[in-house]
Design a protein around this motif. Structure first.
Motif, PDB file in Angstrom:
ATOM      1  N   HIS A 149      -6.999   3.881   6.826  1.00  0.00           N
ATOM      2  CA  HIS A 149      -6.447   5.008   6.054  1.00  0.00           C
ATOM      3  C   HIS A 149      -6.635   6.324   6.797  1.00  0.00           C
ATOM      4  CE1 HIS A 149      -4.786   3.562   2.267  1.00  0.00           C
ATOM      5  NE2 HIS A 149      -5.581   2.519   2.448  1.00  0.00           N
ATOM      6  N   ASN A 151      -1.609   5.468   5.347  1.00  0.00           N
ATOM      7  CA  ASN A 151      -2.108   4.431   6.257  1.00  0.00           C
ATOM      8  C   ASN A 151      -1.674   4.756   7.687  1.00  0.00           C
ATOM      9  OD1 ASN A 151      -1.675   3.136   3.500  1.00  0.00           O
ATOM     10  ND2 ASN A 151      -2.825   1.554   4.543  1.00  0.00           N
ATOM     11  N   ASP A 206       0.835  -1.203   0.000  1.00  0.00           N
ATOM     12  CA  ASP A 206       0.000   0.000   0.000  1.00  0.00           C
ATOM     13  C   ASP A 206       0.875   1.260   0.000  1.00  0.00           C
ATOM     14  OD1 ASP A 206      -2.152   1.829   0.251  1.00  0.00           O
ATOM     15  OD2 ASP A 206      -3.282   0.392   1.426  1.00  0.00           O
ATOM     16  N   HIS A 247      -7.025  -2.422   8.600  1.00  0.00           N
ATOM     17  CA  HIS A 247      -6.293  -1.694   7.560  1.00  0.00           C
ATOM     18  C   HIS A 247      -6.926  -0.301   7.512  1.00  0.00           C
ATOM     19  CE1 HIS A 247      -4.155  -1.240   3.655  1.00  0.00           C
ATOM     20  NE2 HIS A 247      -5.198  -0.513   3.320  1.00  0.00           N
TER      21      HIS A 247
HETATM   22 ZN   LIG Z   1      -5.269   0.632   1.541  1.00  0.00          ZN
END
Ligand SMILES: [Zn+2]
Length: 382
Positions: free
Chosen positions: A196, A230, A14, A194
């Motif tokens: 952001h 992230n 990512d 996960h």
């Molecule tokens: Zn992502």
């Protein structure tokens, strides 16, 4: 907070997906080695279906014997699955959208199709000898009851983990906690968060998910990643230690070097006030703070910067006090009286306002000589 939290760093997947960022093979290998040396237990190292060059660097990393679990990323389709199977990675993340907006407007499919596809592809991945994490793309906008069904399907199909992706960074810590808690109640597979950072909440949401029962946290060095990035590796690890007493078993003293390596490889400058690794986060100028630090560092430190291989630094500027001036000149070998320090402090403040920078040692010597010329020096060399 349970004591078993596993960091799965996705700087190489990512992080590299950040618009305009592209690592060379050597950079990817160097970052993987640095993360492994620091003890990062898992890392997501790339997208095999991107082509032979990406596949080759993934395979190279997989042959290094780094000691970290290696994950690769793909979608739930044949091409991605075949490419992932060629990698010798420990784990594949197979991603599938789970929000209605993505299911309808991105895939043109139905919820039933998503459920059936998960069943099919987890089974096929097993047949290829892969250990599977199912990545729920846009999970934060998914219908709650449907998401529960997805996770039940993931578990029944035999996948080891479900990744809850707040793909657009839309959750806050309270909504994250509520959603992960529901998933935890109906499932005992691994859950990975996960998060952001579009609203600046990625680290907070990651911690909330871990408190609600998530077992794994996806992070990136410097918070690199799509758009606003992230959850930052260094923030999550230090927050776990200092807020919850949970050790991620990572050598945090290596963070500055890893941060610098990723900064150079990504071409993304780290803001000077970036938590943990920013250039200025252990630098002090204000008179009250410097005075307090000199009396006892604990007065103005939340944690010892030595934990992350750094130290306190003081600079002189508009908000300095005379004690810091006396201290700075003493380091240059010049002993100031209080009135002399006051005189020089006024000169230092003018300099800070005019240049937006702290004075260098050369500047300080010049101010000293100029003030001595004006006042007829009584300043005594040490
Ligand atoms: Zn992502």
């Amino acid at each position: 907070m349970h004591n078993m939290v596993t960091i799965n760093d996705t700087t190489l997947r990512d992080g590299e997906q950040t618009a305009g960022v592209a690592f060379t093979a050597d950079e990817k290998i160097a970052i993987a080695c640095a993360l492994a040396k620091a003890g990062v237990p898992e890392m997501e190292i790339g997208i095999p279906v991107m082509g032979p060059a990406e596949l080759e660097v993934i395979q190279t990393i997989a042959t290094l014997g780094l000691g970290s679990q290696l994950m690769v990323w793909g979608r739930m389709c044949d091409r991605d699955l075949q490419a992932a199977a060629a990698c010798n990675a420990d784990l594949v993340n197979l991603s599938i959208p789970v929000s209605d907006v993505h299911i309808e407007h991105k895939l043109g499919r139905s919820r039933e199709w998503v459920i059936q596809t998960i069943r099919d592809y987890v089974g096929r991945a097993f047949d290829l000898g892969l250990d599977v994490c199912v990545g729920g793309e846009d999970a934060s906008r998914a219908d709650t009851e449907f998401l529960l069904r997805v996770v039940e399907t993931v578990q029944a199909a035999g996948a080891r983990r479900f990744r809850f992706a707040d793909t657009l960074g839309l959750l806050d810590p309270f909504s994250t906690w509520t959603r992960i808690k529901r998933l935890r109640e109906i499932s005992d597979i691994e859950i990975e968060i996960h998060a952001h950072n579009d609203l600046g909440l990625a680290t907070a949401n990651t911690l909330a998910a871990l408190r609600a029962g998530a077992t794994h946290a996806n992070t990136t060095v410097n918070g690199l990643g799509e758009r606003a990035g992230n959850a930052a590796l260094e923030e999550v690890v230090m927050a776990l230690r200092h807020l919850y007493g949970v050790e991620a078993a990572i050598d945090t003293r290596r963070f500055p070097a890893i941060s610098r390596m990723v900064e150079l490889a990504s071409g993304r400058r780290v803001a000077s006030n970036k938590s943990i690794v920013g250039d200025a986060v252990f630098t002090h100028e204000a008179g009250i703070h410097v005075d307090g630090l000199l009396k006892n560092p604990r007065n103005y430190q939340g944690f010892d910067p030595a934990e992350v291989g750094r130290e306190h630094r003081t600079i002189l500027g508009k908000h300095s006090g005379s004690r810091a001036v006396i201290d700075a000149y003493a380091r240059l070998g010049l002993l100031l009286s209080d009135p002399e320090a006051e005189l020089l402090l006024a000169r230092i403040r003018d300099h800070a306002v005019a240049t937006k920078n702290p004075p260098t040692a050369t500047d300080l010597k010049r101010f000293y000589l100029e003030s001595a010329d004006c006042a007829g020096s009584t300043v005594m060399p040490l």
